[in-house]
Design a protein around this motif. Sequence first.
Motif, PDB file in Angstrom:
ATOM      1  N   THR A 135       0.858  -1.196   0.000  1.00 37.76           N
ATOM      2  CA  THR A 135       0.000   0.000   0.000  1.00 37.76           C
ATOM      3  C   THR A 135       0.881   1.227   0.000  1.00 37.76           C
ATOM      4  OG1 THR A 135      -1.861   1.150   1.035  1.00 37.76           O
ATOM      5  CG2 THR A 135      -0.277   0.142   2.529  1.00 37.76           C
ATOM      6  N   TRP A 136       0.420   2.262  -0.696  1.00 40.21           N
ATOM      7  CA  TRP A 136       1.265   3.454  -0.828  1.00 40.21           C
ATOM      8  C   TRP A 136       0.438   4.660  -1.254  1.00 40.21           C
ATOM      9  CZ3 TRP A 136       6.014   3.818  -4.675  1.00 40.21           C
ATOM     10  CH2 TRP A 136       6.920   4.796  -4.188  1.00 40.21           C
ATOM     11  N   ASN A 137       0.537   5.724  -0.462  1.00 39.30           N
ATOM     12  CA  ASN A 137       0.038   7.027  -0.903  1.00 39.30           C
ATOM     13  C   ASN A 137       1.180   7.651  -1.710  1.00 39.30           C
ATOM     14  OD1 ASN A 137      -0.333   9.827  -1.127  1.00 39.30           O
ATOM     15  ND2 ASN A 137      -1.608   9.913   0.711  1.00 39.30           N
ATOM     16  N   ILE A 138       1.004   7.663  -3.033  1.00 39.65           N
ATOM     17  CA  ILE A 138       2.124   8.009  -3.921  1.00 39.65           C
ATOM     18  C   ILE A 138       2.271   9.522  -4.129  1.00 39.65           C
ATOM     19  CG2 ILE A 138       2.194   5.797  -5.133  1.00 39.65           C
ATOM     20  CD1 ILE A 138       0.610   7.152  -7.438  1.00 39.65           C
ATOM     21  N   LEU A 139       1.435  10.320  -3.500  1.00 41.22           N
ATOM     22  CA  LEU A 139       1.435  11.780  -3.609  1.00 41.22           C
ATOM     23  C   LEU A 139       0.934  12.219  -4.994  1.00 41.22           C
ATOM     24  CD1 LEU A 139       2.095  14.704  -2.705  1.00 41.22           C
ATOM     25  CD2 LEU A 139       4.458  14.293  -3.346  1.00 41.22           C
ATOM     26  N   ALA A 146      -0.698  -5.175  10.334  1.00 40.53           N
ATOM     27  CA  ALA A 146       0.505  -5.973  10.043  1.00 40.53           C
ATOM     28  C   ALA A 146       1.778  -5.321  10.576  1.00 40.53           C
ATOM     29  CB  ALA A 146       0.611  -6.192   8.535  1.00 40.53           C
ATOM     30  N   TYR A 147       1.878  -4.000  10.468  1.00 41.54           N
ATOM     31  CA  TYR A 147       3.163  -3.357  10.791  1.00 41.54           C
ATOM     32  C   TYR A 147       3.477  -3.318  12.283  1.00 41.54           C
ATOM     33  CZ  TYR A 147       5.489  -2.437   6.483  1.00 41.54           C
ATOM     34  OH  TYR A 147       6.204  -2.631   5.327  1.00 41.54           O
ATOM     35  N   LYS A 148       2.517  -3.658  13.132  1.00 39.17           N
ATOM     36  CA  LYS A 148       2.851  -3.789  14.555  1.00 39.17           C
ATOM     37  C   LYS A 148       3.929  -4.849  14.756  1.00 39.17           C
ATOM     38  CE  LYS A 148      -1.045  -4.737  16.506  1.00 39.17           C
ATOM     39  NZ  LYS A 148      -2.090  -4.989  17.510  1.00 39.17           N
ATOM     40  N   SER A 191       4.119  25.285   8.030  1.00 37.79           N
ATOM     41  CA  SER A 191       3.620  25.202   9.407  1.00 37.79           C
ATOM     42  C   SER A 191       4.537  24.381  10.315  1.00 37.79           C
ATOM     43  CB  SER A 191       2.225  24.568   9.396  1.00 37.79           C
ATOM     44  OG  SER A 191       2.244  23.376   8.643  1.00 37.79           O
ATOM     45  N   GLY A 192       5.533  23.692   9.728  1.00 39.29           N
ATOM     46  CA  GLY A 192       6.468  22.910  10.543  1.00 39.29           C
ATOM     47  C   GLY A 192       6.625  21.484  10.064  1.00 39.29           C
ATOM     48  N   GLU A 193       7.359  20.712  10.893  1.00 40.28           N
ATOM     49  CA  GLU A 193       7.659  19.327  10.537  1.00 40.28           C
ATOM     50  C   GLU A 193       6.538  18.418  11.033  1.00 40.28           C
ATOM     51  OE1 GLU A 193      11.737  18.628  11.121  1.00 40.28           O
ATOM     52  OE2 GLU A 193      11.580  16.436  10.992  1.00 40.28           O
ATOM     53  N   SER A 194       6.180  17.455  10.214  1.00 36.85           N
ATOM     54  CA  SER A 194       5.122  16.527  10.614  1.00 36.85           C
ATOM     55  C   SER A 194       5.571  15.100  10.343  1.00 36.85           C
ATOM     56  CB  SER A 194       3.833  16.908   9.873  1.00 36.85           C
ATOM     57  OG  SER A 194       3.093  15.792   9.532  1.00 36.85           O
ATOM     58  N   CYS A 195       5.684  14.328  11.424  1.00 36.29           N
ATOM     59  CA  CYS A 195       6.197  12.957  11.373  1.00 36.29           C
ATOM     60  C   CYS A 195       5.132  12.076  12.005  1.00 36.29           C
ATOM     61  CB  CYS A 195       7.506  12.909  12.171  1.00 36.29           C
ATOM     62  SG  CYS A 195       8.182  11.273  12.406  1.00 36.29           S
ATOM     63  N   SER A 196       4.434  11.279  11.204  1.00 35.58           N
ATOM     64  CA  SER A 196       3.310  10.550  11.790  1.00 35.58           C
ATOM     65  C   SER A 196       3.036   9.210  11.130  1.00 35.58           C
ATOM     66  CB  SER A 196       2.050  11.422  11.787  1.00 35.58           C
ATOM     67  OG  SER A 196       2.005  12.238  10.658  1.00 35.58           O
ATOM     68  N   THR A 197       2.310   8.388  11.860  1.00 34.95           N
ATOM     69  CA  THR A 197       1.910   7.060  11.383  1.00 34.95           C
ATOM     70  C   THR A 197       0.447   7.137  10.969  1.00 34.95           C
ATOM     71  OG1 THR A 197       3.471   6.085  12.913  1.00 34.95           O
ATOM     72  CG2 THR A 197       1.739   4.627  12.070  1.00 34.95           C
ATOM     73  N   LEU A 198       0.226   7.053   9.664  1.00 35.39           N
ATOM     74  CA  LEU A 198      -1.113   7.246   9.107  1.00 35.39           C
ATOM     75  C   LEU A 198      -1.548   6.098   8.205  1.00 35.39           C
ATOM     76  CD1 LEU A 198      -0.757  10.992   7.937  1.00 35.39           C
ATOM     77  CD2 LEU A 198      -1.498  10.156  10.178  1.00 35.39           C
ATOM     78  N   ASP A 199      -0.588   5.260   7.784  1.00 32.93           N
ATOM     79  CA  ASP A 199      -0.862   4.231   6.772  1.00 32.93           C
ATOM     80  C   ASP A 199      -0.837   2.849   7.417  1.00 32.93           C
ATOM     81  OD1 ASP A 199      -0.495   5.979   4.127  1.00 32.93           O
ATOM     82  OD2 ASP A 199       1.097   6.516   5.542  1.00 32.93           O
ATOM     83  N   TYR A 200      -1.738   2.000   6.972  1.00 35.68           N
ATOM     84  CA  TYR A 200      -1.889   0.686   7.621  1.00 35.68           C
ATOM     85  C   TYR A 200      -2.212  -0.403   6.602  1.00 35.68           C
ATOM     86  CZ  TYR A 200      -2.366   3.837  11.582  1.00 35.68           C
ATOM     87  OH  TYR A 200      -2.141   4.825  12.500  1.00 35.68           O
ATOM     88  N   ILE A 201      -1.793  -1.634   6.947  1.00 32.55           N
ATOM     89  CA  ILE A 201      -2.285  -2.838   6.269  1.00 32.55           C
ATOM     90  C   ILE A 201      -3.001  -3.663   7.340  1.00 32.55           C
ATOM     91  CG2 ILE A 201      -1.702  -4.968   5.047  1.00 32.55           C
ATOM     92  CD1 ILE A 201       0.822  -3.585   3.968  1.00 32.55           C
TER      93      ILE A 201
END
Length: 329
Positions: free
Chosen positions: A28-32, A245-247, A267-277
């Motif tokens: 899975t991939w959000n390809i932008l 799965a990624y757990k 607005s700044g740096e954004s580092c987050s977990t948003l994608d899942y299988i």
Amino acid sequence: LVYPVDPKRQHQYRNNEQQQTPSIRVMTWNILAQALGEGKDGFVQCPLDALNWAERKYLILEEILTYRPDILCLQEVDHYYDTFQPILASLGYHSTFLPKPWSPCLEVAINNGPDGCALFYRRARFSLLHTSHLRLSAMMLPTNQVAIVQMLRCRETGQRLCVAVTHLKARSGWERLRGAQGADLLQSLKAITSRAAGSDPVSRGPGGGSGTEGVPLIVCGDFNAEPSEDVYRRFISSPLGLDSAYKLLSADGQTEPAYTTWKIRPSGESCSTLDYIWYSHGAFTVDTLLDIPTEEQIGPDRLPSYHYPSDHLSLLCDVSFREPRDQPH
Ligand code: NDP
Ligand code: CA
């Protein structure tokens, strides 16, 4: 350009060689979306040159073709008809595309049409039983987010599985909407998989559609939600028996990765977990996961970059149907 994918990303769990049937590789991939990357996102540390579609598309295709997933779930696709559909069709993939009803790409002066979700599978491995194109609702009202759900049959074993891809509403402040969209998707998945269960003698047996359990599920996407959000809790505790799965990449097997997207906006740096299988843990085991690149590999300017074509990282895993003796208790 430096090859963006470190072969060491492969995280091996167990040897799958003794298994009779090969595992199923899911990406899975959000390809932008091209129009959003160039026209809306404001990735201030990413040179505009690195977003040039003529080159960026090869980085995306290279990553897909390095792993040759059996099932490929993409989000933010705004080059389906001119790029991904024809190229992947020539490589043996069947595909379907569902644009967002009001894609923000259309607000960008130079756009290539609406973005949406796309679902691909390898024809050699699966045949198609049914496709559902869903517009997600929240509190009975239609929203701007979509999902594709497909019922597939493994050519080799006759087993069925149900695959879904979605891209939920973005941004903070919209947590309740995401929760409602997730609830709507879960309800549709339950209806689709339980309707199909019991009607198919080939798939009967543990996890394969005994009539009460439903058809095994793989649900992929950009949920735009951290694991602390309501929509995540709804998925992990749903009666469909889904797990993420990624757990399994974490030391305790219970923790999601620290990030699946990492970007710098004004607005700044954004580092987050948003994608899942998500997968039916009663029906599948996870054999292999592709590691998440380290902070050093990603680099100080974060994503996207000349090496990583999207602000989201691809997630990839191999899953296998559990053997009857392998059922969880
Ligand atoms: P979302 O809020 O879900 O976001 C759309 C895209 O913007 C996503 O792909 C998201 O990427 C990206 N994004 C997230 N955060 C930011 C940010 N801080 N800066 C820039 N981009 C970001 O969109 P909706 O589907 O709700 O659509 C909203 C857009 O569509 C608006 O621009 C609105 O004007 C337009 N619209 C128009 C309508 C009409 O009647 N013409 C009706 C409805 C919407 P990611 O998922 O990777 O975070
Ligand atoms: Ca985006």
